[in-house]
Design a protein around this motif. Structure first.
Motif, PDB file in Angstrom:
ATOM      1  N   VAL A  43      -6.774  -6.498   7.593  1.00 46.67           N
ATOM      2  CA  VAL A  43      -6.693  -5.067   7.331  1.00 46.67           C
ATOM      3  C   VAL A  43      -7.208  -4.449   6.210  1.00 46.67           C
ATOM      4  O   VAL A  43      -6.812  -5.037   4.938  1.00 46.67           O
ATOM      5  CB  VAL A  43      -5.129  -4.667   7.543  1.00 46.67           C
ATOM      6  N   ALA A  44      -7.928  -3.582   6.004  1.00 43.70           N
ATOM      7  CA  ALA A  44      -8.415  -2.866   4.778  1.00 43.70           C
ATOM      8  C   ALA A  44      -7.491  -2.215   4.052  1.00 43.70           C
ATOM      9  O   ALA A  44      -6.724  -1.604   4.850  1.00 43.70           O
ATOM     10  CB  ALA A  44      -9.603  -2.094   5.258  1.00 43.70           C
ATOM     11  N   PRO A  45      -7.354  -2.379   2.820  1.00 47.10           N
ATOM     12  CA  PRO A  45      -6.285  -1.761   2.107  1.00 47.10           C
ATOM     13  C   PRO A  45      -6.773  -0.206   2.279  1.00 47.10           C
ATOM     14  O   PRO A  45      -7.937   0.357   2.273  1.00 47.10           O
ATOM     15  CB  PRO A  45      -6.599  -2.139   0.721  1.00 47.10           C
ATOM     16  N   GLN A  46      -5.636   0.451   2.159  1.00 50.28           N
ATOM     17  CA  GLN A  46      -5.620   2.042   2.122  1.00 50.28           C
ATOM     18  C   GLN A  46      -4.740   2.540   0.897  1.00 50.28           C
ATOM     19  O   GLN A  46      -3.511   3.061   1.258  1.00 50.28           O
ATOM     20  CB  GLN A  46      -5.277   2.664   3.445  1.00 50.28           C
ATOM     21  N   PRO A  47      -5.199   2.459  -0.268  1.00 53.66           N
ATOM     22  CA  PRO A  47      -4.344   2.669  -1.347  1.00 53.66           C
ATOM     23  C   PRO A  47      -3.927   4.174  -1.641  1.00 53.66           C
ATOM     24  O   PRO A  47      -2.945   4.502  -2.097  1.00 53.66           O
ATOM     25  CB  PRO A  47      -5.383   2.075  -2.737  1.00 53.66           C
ATOM     26  N   ASP A  48      -4.236   5.165  -1.014  1.00 53.44           N
ATOM     27  CA  ASP A  48      -3.906   6.513  -0.814  1.00 53.44           C
ATOM     28  C   ASP A  48      -2.911   6.815   0.199  1.00 53.44           C
ATOM     29  O   ASP A  48      -2.591   7.835   0.297  1.00 53.44           O
ATOM     30  CB  ASP A  48      -5.121   7.342  -0.660  1.00 53.44           C
ATOM     31  N   LYS A  49      -2.336   5.739   1.049  1.00 49.94           N
ATOM     32  CA  LYS A  49      -1.452   5.724   2.061  1.00 49.94           C
ATOM     33  C   LYS A  49      -0.260   5.044   1.741  1.00 49.94           C
ATOM     34  O   LYS A  49      -0.313   4.017   0.859  1.00 49.94           O
ATOM     35  CB  LYS A  49      -2.155   5.394   3.226  1.00 49.94           C
ATOM     36  N   VAL A  50       0.813   5.483   2.339  1.00 50.05           N
ATOM     37  CA  VAL A  50       2.042   4.502   2.234  1.00 50.05           C
ATOM     38  C   VAL A  50       2.216   3.964   3.616  1.00 50.05           C
ATOM     39  O   VAL A  50       1.853   4.215   4.673  1.00 50.05           O
ATOM     40  CB  VAL A  50       3.623   5.157   1.757  1.00 50.05           C
ATOM     41  N   ILE A  51       2.896   2.566   3.676  1.00 49.10           N
ATOM     42  CA  ILE A  51       3.221   1.919   5.077  1.00 49.10           C
ATOM     43  C   ILE A  51       4.639   2.404   5.400  1.00 49.10           C
ATOM     44  O   ILE A  51       5.496   2.192   4.712  1.00 49.10           O
ATOM     45  CB  ILE A  51       2.974   0.569   4.781  1.00 49.10           C
ATOM     46  N   ARG A  52       4.597   3.024   6.545  1.00 48.97           N
ATOM     47  CA  ARG A  52       5.686   3.470   7.011  1.00 48.97           C
ATOM     48  C   ARG A  52       6.437   2.273   8.163  1.00 48.97           C
ATOM     49  O   ARG A  52       5.416   1.809   8.818  1.00 48.97           O
ATOM     50  CB  ARG A  52       5.702   4.697   7.585  1.00 48.97           C
ATOM     51  N   VAL A  53       7.545   2.538   8.657  1.00 47.56           N
ATOM     52  CA  VAL A  53       8.148   1.165   9.496  1.00 47.56           C
ATOM     53  C   VAL A  53       8.807   1.974  10.681  1.00 47.56           C
ATOM     54  O   VAL A  53       9.684   3.150  10.432  1.00 47.56           O
ATOM     55  CB  VAL A  53       9.133   0.382   8.829  1.00 47.56           C
ATOM     56  N   ARG A  54       8.543   1.788  11.891  1.00 46.64           N
ATOM     57  CA  ARG A  54       9.226   2.003  13.095  1.00 46.64           C
ATOM     58  C   ARG A  54       9.432   1.065  14.210  1.00 46.64           C
ATOM     59  O   ARG A  54       8.552  -0.042  14.104  1.00 46.64           O
ATOM     60  CB  ARG A  54       8.358   3.592  13.754  1.00 46.64           C
ATOM     61  N   ARG A  55      10.114   1.378  15.103  1.00 45.30           N
ATOM     62  CA  ARG A  55      10.160   0.233  16.158  1.00 45.30           C
ATOM     63  C   ARG A  55       9.083   0.504  17.014  1.00 45.30           C
ATOM     64  O   ARG A  55       8.417   1.711  17.066  1.00 45.30           O
ATOM     65  CB  ARG A  55      11.498   0.703  17.037  1.00 45.30           C
ATOM     66  N   GLN A  56       8.495  -0.667  17.817  1.00 47.07           N
ATOM     67  CA  GLN A  56       7.537  -0.584  18.532  1.00 47.07           C
ATOM     68  C   GLN A  56       7.847   0.610  19.644  1.00 47.07           C
ATOM     69  O   GLN A  56       8.676   0.524  20.364  1.00 47.07           O
ATOM     70  CB  GLN A  56       7.123  -1.830  19.122  1.00 47.07           C
TER      71      GLN A  56
END
Length: 86
Positions: A43-56
């Motif tokens: 997966v390419a980095p996206q430094p201008d984004k944050v990684i969010r978590v959710r249930r599938q």
């Protein structure tokens, strides 16, 4: 504190990963652990984004400071990690 297994379904990754995290980890810490296995590898980095978590399958993300042990996520549940603006 307890080791907790999850299945990581990271956005743009074609591999599901077994992810060992701790029940005391926040969602940001869980996201960082998942990113370690995907970002920069498949997966390419996206430094201008944050990684969010959710249930599938859910549309709402968990609050970034919510602890895994308080989330209701079950062991071996598949969790999605999505790049987001905030």
């Amino acid at each position: 504190m307890a080791l907790y297994p999850l299945i990581s379904n990271f956005q743009h990754d074609f591999v599901l990963q077994l992810l060992a995290v701790d029940t005391e980890n926040t969602m940001d810490e869980v996201a960082a652990a998942a990113a370690h296995h995907s970002v920069g590898r498949r997966v390419a980095p996206q430094p201008d984004k944050v990684i969010r978590v959710r249930r599938q399958g859910d549309t709402e993300f968990f609050p970034r400071d919510k602890k895994l042990g308080e989330s209701g996520i079950k062991p071996m549940e598949c969790v999605e990690f999505i790049f987001a603006d905030h």
